[in-house]
Design a protein around this motif. Sequence first.
Motif, PDB file in Angstrom:
ATOM      1  N   GLU A  93      52.907  15.652   2.571  1.00 28.07           N
ATOM      2  CA  GLU A  93      53.132  14.883   3.798  1.00 28.07           C
ATOM      3  C   GLU A  93      52.726  13.439   3.527  1.00 28.07           C
ATOM      4  OE1 GLU A  93      52.103  16.840   7.674  1.00 28.07           O
ATOM      5  OE2 GLU A  93      50.973  18.171   6.339  1.00 28.07           O
ATOM      6  N   ASP A 130      53.285  10.817   5.244  1.00 32.90           N
ATOM      7  CA  ASP A 130      52.840  10.081   6.436  1.00 32.90           C
ATOM      8  C   ASP A 130      51.573  10.666   7.041  1.00 32.90           C
ATOM      9  OD1 ASP A 130      54.107  12.401   7.144  1.00 32.90           O
ATOM     10  OD2 ASP A 130      54.993  11.597   8.982  1.00 32.90           O
ATOM     11  N   GLU A 131      51.017  11.720   6.464  1.00 29.06           N
ATOM     12  CA  GLU A 131      49.803  12.345   6.993  1.00 29.06           C
ATOM     13  C   GLU A 131      48.923  12.753   5.820  1.00 29.06           C
ATOM     14  OE1 GLU A 131      47.315  12.566   9.024  1.00 29.06           O
ATOM     15  OE2 GLU A 131      48.631  13.169  10.674  1.00 29.06           O
TER      16      GLU A 131
END
Length: 412
Positions: A303, A305-306
């Motif tokens: 992920e 973006d995370e």
Amino acid sequence: MTAYAVVRPSARETRETALLRVLACATVALAPVEGYLTAVQSQLGKLAPALLVAGWLAVRIRRRQLPCPTPLHAVLALLAVVLAATAAGHAAGPFTAAYTLRWLPFLVVTAVLADVASREVPIRWLLLAAAAGATVAGAGALYSLVAEGEARASGPQPDPNDLAYFLVAAVPLLAALHRRGRGPALTVAGVVLVAGATATFSRGGALGLTAAVGWLLLRRVLPWRVVAAAAVAVAVLGLGAWAFAGPQLDRALQEKSFIAATNVDTRELRWQAAARMLTGHPVLGVGPGGFREHYAAESHNAEVDEQTPVAHNMYLEVAAELGLPGFALFAGVVGTAAVASERTVRRAGPGPARTEAAAIQASLLAVLVTSTFLSEQYYLPLWSLAALAVAAETRIRREGEGSADAGAARDQ
């Protein structure tokens, strides 16, 4: 003939007891609306628990009383030792100190609640306080959805799923509060709680609520007619909301459908990463907050973006961070509460004590089911329910011993 004098508490002891009751009830009542408190001042939500611990300590010292010993206190003490050990082993972690400080207050507050609920504070008062606080949070959830135009109700919690956790945990408690003349108020509270949880569109919350209601029906605490009436009331409320805010709700459902598909994939990635952390560090885990620190590496930047998420599974996250010994003790908290509440159900005859214990069981079941999809170890319901379960057993055992002593005195 032997005379038995009734020892009446002094005025000071009466004031101390009243103070502990107020602080204990405030602690459980304000937990669901902590987001509103932190919006006013970042540390305001911690005030009631801090005052409770300080007041409890002062009263016990003045009265020269030790805490009422229970198996739960032993488990909490051992869990604190393991927490300190794994925190020391990962002291350099960027999240270790902060998450250790998140863990410790829950262990202390749980021990204090178990003690005061077995002595000064009636179980019913704490159940009522928890339900009242959650009802306010449920009203806030509905307001955020209808008046503020949020796609998913959040109210006092930043994450709608966390809000659903508080609401569904409180629903079973209403079954223990039924008393003649309070029916309409409890009905309104139940509708607000269920409607608020529904407005979060949390699937985990829905599963938790279903499990709790099923348990209450199984234990014959909740009549079918009450479930049917509540379902009708929620359906009518839902139809009314659709009539006034149909397009908004339709948009929310579309957004939830899109998010749900993504959540399935991301949660699988996080669960796999947590499992790898556990197998790589089975004894002391990766430390408090270590899941966030090591997730990117363990998931191979799955992920982008995370980079520092939560595991969205309380059991895997606790096991990964505290290791198998820590997880065993964490499970021991739940197991101790389950055994204590079942003993209370079996020992207590038909009446409030049995109903309260069964309601605590159902609420705890809702918490455990919901936490399969959420990381909820840093919220009070799990811990307060464990404390109340143990305190209820202590009270019923003490009443049994008192009855036996009274019978022996009469025989003499």
